[in-house]
Design a protein around this motif. Structure first.
Motif, mmCIF file in Angstrom:
data_model
loop_
_atom_site.group_PDB
_atom_site.id
_atom_site.type_symbol
_atom_site.label_atom_id
_atom_site.label_comp_id
_atom_site.label_asym_id
_atom_site.label_seq_id
_atom_site.Cartn_x
_atom_site.Cartn_y
_atom_site.Cartn_z
ATOM 1 N N LYS A 1 20.020 0.665 -3.324
ATOM 2 C CA LYS A 1 21.221 0.724 -2.487
ATOM 3 C C LYS A 1 21.387 -0.529 -1.628
ATOM 4 N N ALA A 2 20.318 -1.217 -1.363
ATOM 5 C CA ALA A 2 20.369 -2.370 -0.464
ATOM 6 C C ALA A 2 21.382 -3.422 -0.892
ATOM 7 N N ILE A 3 21.554 -3.578 -2.224
ATOM 8 C CA ILE A 3 22.447 -4.639 -2.661
ATOM 9 C C ILE A 3 23.881 -4.156 -2.867
ATOM 10 N N LEU A 4 24.122 -2.873 -2.660
ATOM 11 C CA LEU A 4 25.471 -2.357 -2.846
ATOM 12 C C LEU A 4 26.278 -2.573 -1.574
ATOM 13 N N LYS A 5 27.315 -3.430 -1.680
ATOM 14 C CA LYS A 5 28.055 -3.797 -0.473
ATOM 15 C C LYS A 5 29.373 -3.043 -0.320
ATOM 16 N N THR A 6 29.511 -1.933 -1.038
ATOM 17 C CA THR A 6 30.784 -1.211 -0.999
ATOM 18 C C THR A 6 30.748 -0.099 0.039
ATOM 19 N N SER A 7 31.950 0.378 0.419
ATOM 20 C CA SER A 7 31.963 1.520 1.334
ATOM 21 C C SER A 7 32.628 2.740 0.723
ATOM 22 N N LEU A 8 33.249 2.574 -0.444
ATOM 23 C CA LEU A 8 33.891 3.719 -1.102
ATOM 24 C C LEU A 8 33.346 3.914 -2.521
ATOM 25 N N ILE A 9 33.449 2.868 -3.333
ATOM 26 C CA ILE A 9 33.024 2.964 -4.730
ATOM 27 C C ILE A 9 31.491 2.926 -4.791
ATOM 28 N N GLY A 10 30.900 3.982 -5.327
ATOM 29 C CA GLY A 10 29.448 4.026 -5.433
ATOM 30 C C GLY A 10 28.773 4.679 -4.240
ATOM 31 N N THR A 11 29.560 5.379 -3.407
ATOM 32 C CA THR A 11 28.953 6.111 -2.290
ATOM 33 C C THR A 11 28.012 7.183 -2.827
ATOM 34 N N ASP A 12 28.359 7.680 -4.017
ATOM 35 C CA ASP A 12 27.485 8.642 -4.683
ATOM 36 C C ASP A 12 27.298 8.143 -6.117
ATOM 37 N N VAL A 13 26.056 7.878 -6.505
ATOM 38 C CA VAL A 13 25.794 7.405 -7.867
ATOM 39 C C VAL A 13 24.957 8.441 -8.595
ATOM 40 N N ARG A 14 25.475 8.923 -9.724
ATOM 41 C CA ARG A 14 24.747 9.889 -10.548
ATOM 42 C C ARG A 14 24.235 9.162 -11.778
ATOM 43 N N TYR A 15 22.923 9.112 -11.904
ATOM 44 C CA TYR A 15 22.311 8.370 -12.995
ATOM 45 C C TYR A 15 21.664 9.322 -14.008
ATOM 46 N N TYR A 16 21.953 9.118 -15.269
ATOM 47 C CA TYR A 16 21.385 9.947 -16.344
ATOM 48 C C TYR A 16 20.810 9.043 -17.429
ATOM 49 N N SER A 17 19.746 9.541 -18.084
ATOM 50 C CA SER A 17 19.237 8.710 -19.169
ATOM 51 C C SER A 17 20.113 8.871 -20.407
ATOM 52 N N ASP A 18 20.641 10.074 -20.623
ATOM 53 C CA ASP A 18 21.479 10.271 -21.807
ATOM 54 C C ASP A 18 22.545 11.328 -21.528
ATOM 55 N N LEU A 19 23.764 11.060 -21.923
ATOM 56 C CA LEU A 19 24.862 12.021 -21.774
ATOM 57 C C LEU A 19 25.700 12.013 -23.043
ATOM 58 N N GLU A 20 26.534 13.022 -23.179
ATOM 59 C CA GLU A 20 27.509 12.992 -24.260
ATOM 60 C C GLU A 20 28.443 11.813 -23.988
ATOM 61 N N SER A 21 29.074 11.865 -22.818
ATOM 62 C CA SER A 21 29.988 10.801 -22.403
ATOM 63 C C SER A 21 30.080 10.853 -20.876
ATOM 64 N N THR A 22 29.971 9.697 -20.242
ATOM 65 C CA THR A 22 30.057 9.681 -18.776
ATOM 66 C C THR A 22 31.448 10.133 -18.321
ATOM 67 N N ASN A 23 32.481 9.861 -19.148
ATOM 68 C CA ASN A 23 33.820 10.338 -18.791
ATOM 69 C C ASN A 23 33.868 11.866 -18.755
ATOM 70 N N ASN A 24 33.175 12.514 -19.711
ATOM 71 C CA ASN A 24 33.162 13.986 -19.727
ATOM 72 C C ASN A 24 32.461 14.531 -18.499
ATOM 73 N N THR A 25 31.282 13.975 -18.167
ATOM 74 C CA THR A 25 30.536 14.457 -17.000
ATOM 75 C C THR A 25 31.332 14.211 -15.718
ATOM 76 N N ALA A 26 31.948 13.031 -15.621
ATOM 77 C CA ALA A 26 32.750 12.725 -14.431
ATOM 78 C C ALA A 26 33.886 13.738 -14.295
ATOM 79 N N ARG A 27 34.497 14.086 -15.415
ATOM 80 C CA ARG A 27 35.589 15.062 -15.392
ATOM 81 C C ARG A 27 35.115 16.424 -14.903
ATOM 82 N N GLU A 28 33.927 16.809 -15.393
ATOM 83 C CA GLU A 28 33.388 18.123 -15.014
ATOM 84 C C GLU A 28 33.136 18.233 -13.517
ATOM 85 N N ILE A 29 32.685 17.142 -12.892
ATOM 86 C CA ILE A 29 32.313 17.206 -11.475
ATOM 87 C C ILE A 29 33.403 16.665 -10.543
#
Ligand code: BTN
Length: 251
Positions: A1-29
């Motif tokens: 997080k130290a190098i992230l200089k944003t205040s809105l984009i990336g306030t919450d980062v969900r990291y997965y090793s494998d997904l069907e599609s990040t667009n699908n997971t983003a839609r679900e949540i």
């Protein structure tokens, strides 16, 4: 997080090793997540491209989706895709890569694709509920790992600069550029966005062949409209505006 200089984009980062599609997971949540949430996966089993295509998402790439909740009318959403293309292109250029945008939103280097963007919207009665901005960047992907038909038209960051990049640092600067562009998208005159897009564009001035579900348009690309449609002067010198389609260069 130290190098992230944003205040809105990336306030919450969900990291997965494998997904069907990040667009699908983003839609679900999306509805229960704050604006600016980022979903990242090392690999995707069913990565999706524009117009129902498959997006091969092999290890080494940057496969991520952003949840945005702009309170704008639905017809403003194509602007977000345009500014996202600008953000990716600027980030690549800052890394020393000569990136250009091919309409509608492919990012190319030496004519080969390095990034694709897939925007999906949920809206009710013309008002945007949320936007999922899916970005796929061939970062440290080895081209030999791609299927042959994809490999022939693709490149990656590591292939361009001859070394593997630090993806965390690259994502941090990408999210920063995206945030800058997203803030400006809400305040900036649209003609300024178009001017910047055209400056970074690989397509304007070229002879193109654009396939849509019901027609094929050939001519010279001369500009884009407020809605992100490309303006083509066809053989009869008539102005055609195409909102979505598959674009090829004529040679
Ligand atoms: C295209 O050029 O056709 C768009 C490709 C978009 C790929 C990205 S990778 C992260 C996100 N998740 C997906 O399934 N697709 C987008």
């Amino acid at each position: 997080k130290a190098i992230l200089k944003t205040s809105l984009i990336g306030t919450d980062v969900r990291y997965y090793s494998d997904l069907e599609s990040t667009n699908n997971t983003a839609r679900e949540i999306a509805t229960r997540s704050p604006e600016g949430t980022v979903v990242i996966a090392e690999t995707q089993r069913k990565g999706r491209g524009r117009m129902g295509t498959e997006w091969q998402s092999i290890p080494g790439g940057i496969w991520l989706s952003l949840i945005l909740k702009p309170s704008v009318p639905l017809d403003n959403v194509s602007k977000i895709t345009l500014v996202a293309g600008i953000a990716v292109t600027n980030t690549l250029r800052n890394a020393g890569i000569d990136a250009r945008i091919k309409w509608p939103n492919d990012v190319l280097v030496r004519g080969r694709k390095i990034c694709g963007i897939l925007t999906e919207v949920s809206a009710e009665v013309e008002k945007v509920d949320y936007v999922i901005l899916g970005i796929g960047i061939n970062a440290n992907v080895k081209l030999v790992d791609f299927r042959e038909d994809i490999r022939l038209n693709s490149t990656s960051i590591s292939n361009e600069i001859g070394k593997v990049i630090n993806r965390t640092a690259f994502i941090a600067s990408l999210l920063y550029e995206l945030e800058q562009q997203y803030i400006m998208f809400k305040t900036r005159k649209f003609t300024d966005i178009i001017d910047e897009w055209i400056n970074l564009s690989d397509t304007i001035g070229k002879e193109v062949k654009i396939k849509t579900p019901n027609k094929l348009i050939e001519g010279k690309a001369v500009g884009i409209t407020e809605n992100g449609a490309i303006v083509v002067l066809d053989r009869n010198n008539e102005r055609q505006e195409i909102i979505a389609g598959n674009c090829r260069y004529r040679n």
